[in-house]
Design a protein around this motif. Structure first.
Motif: not given
Length: 423
Positions: A222-225, A213-220, A132-136
């Motif tokens: 469609e995205a991950v940290g 601590a956002l690496e790999g966190l599901p965000i919504g 999934k695309p990452a949130v920068t």
């Protein structure tokens, strides 16, 4: 925030304190009460045999009739995984993201008032690397730096964090201060920026440790940290600047005492400076303002001793070309012009994170246009948190609002893109 104690998650043996028995204690009755006490129980997450667990996973616990007295988390090679406990005791957060496609075992022991213990074990497997695309995310708080007493911890996000995902993201943003000075996070309305501060400015000498601590966190959906980011910095002396458009003067304070007054020239009516309470964001001995392609721009100029106040390109800087106007007229494109000698002196006094208040200009500072955590009062700031804010958090005093402060909080925030328009 993190609890101050640090756990390396290996099995811990905790002995219960022996009951004191006096001559008048009814031993049998005490034994009956102990026997009648409900045994402890604990539910542990992730669930046993769970698969495709995000690498941001933490060991969650839900305890009845007892408290956690031992935690053990190991990887598939039997190595312990260090972590820190959440302040509310709801779980343990590994110090680093877990590895992809690996199996972990968590074992939690709880002890109850009955004197009995209960242990639960769960084994889970993390997911493969996400496609999934990452949130920068960008942390505007650097390691091993010294900041002013108004420095908020600021995170920027691209794309913005949607409202429904902000609580999950905020739960993974940790700030620890020594001495303790708790605060809260607050989100800009568009989700592009979140800021953390306490009710009062930081005390000089405070150490601030941050982990996003956002690496790999599901965000919504469609995205991950994108990454874990950490930094520890110190708070320096208390310095603040008050800039008054009516008098065309800047007053420089240190520890509440006036150090010096400097004449200034602010933005002319067509390109006014912003009134509000802001924070010095960056300092540059030399930089270039390039306004080609911007409204009312088209010039390129090298400047010395520049200190950024907004994303939109408002700076305090040396302007020898306007020294004859400083203290009398506004001639800039929105910046605060000071003399070459004054700007050089100021660079030796200020720190990134110092409070700057501008008052009396034609426009107000917009939320998110820079580090704007102090442009509103505490109650308004706390409304921007995606999680409950402890009711006991409040300023130590209720001073008269700073003359440069504005209500703010509802206008859309500009995109946090650095502009070197200057002028």
């Amino acid at each position: 925030m993190f609890v101050r104690r640090r756990l390396t998650l290996f099995a811990m043996t905790v002995a219960a304190a022996p009951l004191a028995v006096g001559a008048c204690t009814a031993g049998p009755r005490s034994a009956v009460k102990q026997a009648e006490a409900a045994p402890p129980s604990v539910t542990v997450t992730p669930a046993d045999r769970a698969r495709d667990v995000p690498i941001s996973a933490e060991v969650g616990t839900k305890v009845s009739n007892g408290r956690v007295t031992g935690v053990k988390l190991t990887d598939d090679k039997g190595r312990p995984v260090p972590a820190q406990a959440r302040e509310d005791g709801s779980g343990w957060v590994p110090d680093a993201p877990l590895a992809n496609s690996r199996t972990y075992t968590a074992e939690v022991t709880v002890s109850g008032d009955s004197g009995k213990t209960a242990t639960r074990k769960t084994t889970f497997t993390t997911m493969a690397r996400s496609t999934k695309p990452a949130v920068t995310s960008e942390l505007y708080f650097q390691d091993k730096q010294t900041y002013g007493t108004a420095m908020p911890v600021v995170l920027g996000f691209d794309p913005p964090i949607p409202p429904e995902a902000r609580a999950d993201v905020q739960r993974r943003l940790f700030v620890r201060t020594s001495p303790s000075q708790p605060g809260t996070w607050s989100w800009m309305s568009d989700g592009k920026q979140a800021e953390y501060r306490a009710p009062d400015r930081w005390k000089p000498g405070t150490t601030i440790s941050v982990r996003s601590a956002l690496e790999g966190l599901p965000i919504g959906k469609e995205a991950v940290g994108d990454s874990d980011r950490v930094a520890t910095a110190k708070v320096g002396r208390q310095v603040s600047l008050d800039i008054d458009n009516t008098t065309k003067q800047m007053t420089v304070y240190q520890d509440g005492k006036v150090l010096r007054k400097l004449p200034v020239s602010l933005g002319k009516p067509s390109t006014p400076s912003s009134s509000g309470t802001m924070v010095i964001m960056e300092k540059h001995e030399h930089t270039t303002f390039d306004t080609r392609g911007e409204p009312d721009g088209g010039y390129v100029v090298d400047v010395d001793d520049a200190q950024r106040l907004t994303w939109g390109g408002e700076f305090i800087h040396s302007a020898p070309w306007s020294e004859g106007e400083q203290g009398y007229n506004n001639t800039s494109h929105g910046c605060t012009n000071v003399s070459a000698a004054g700007a050089d002196w100021l660079m030796g006094v200020t720190q990134v994170g110092d409070l700057v208040t501008v008052k009396g200009t034609e426009v107000q500072l917009q939320p998110g246009n820079g580090f704007t955590a102090w442009n509103v009062g505490w109650n308004e700031f706390a409304k921007g948190s995606a999680l409950p804010v402890p009711a006991g958090l409040k300023p130590t005093q209720s001073p008269t609002p700073h003359p440069g402060a504005v209500a703010g909080g509802s206008a859309p925030a500009p995109t946090p893109t650095r502009s070197n328009s200057g002028g």
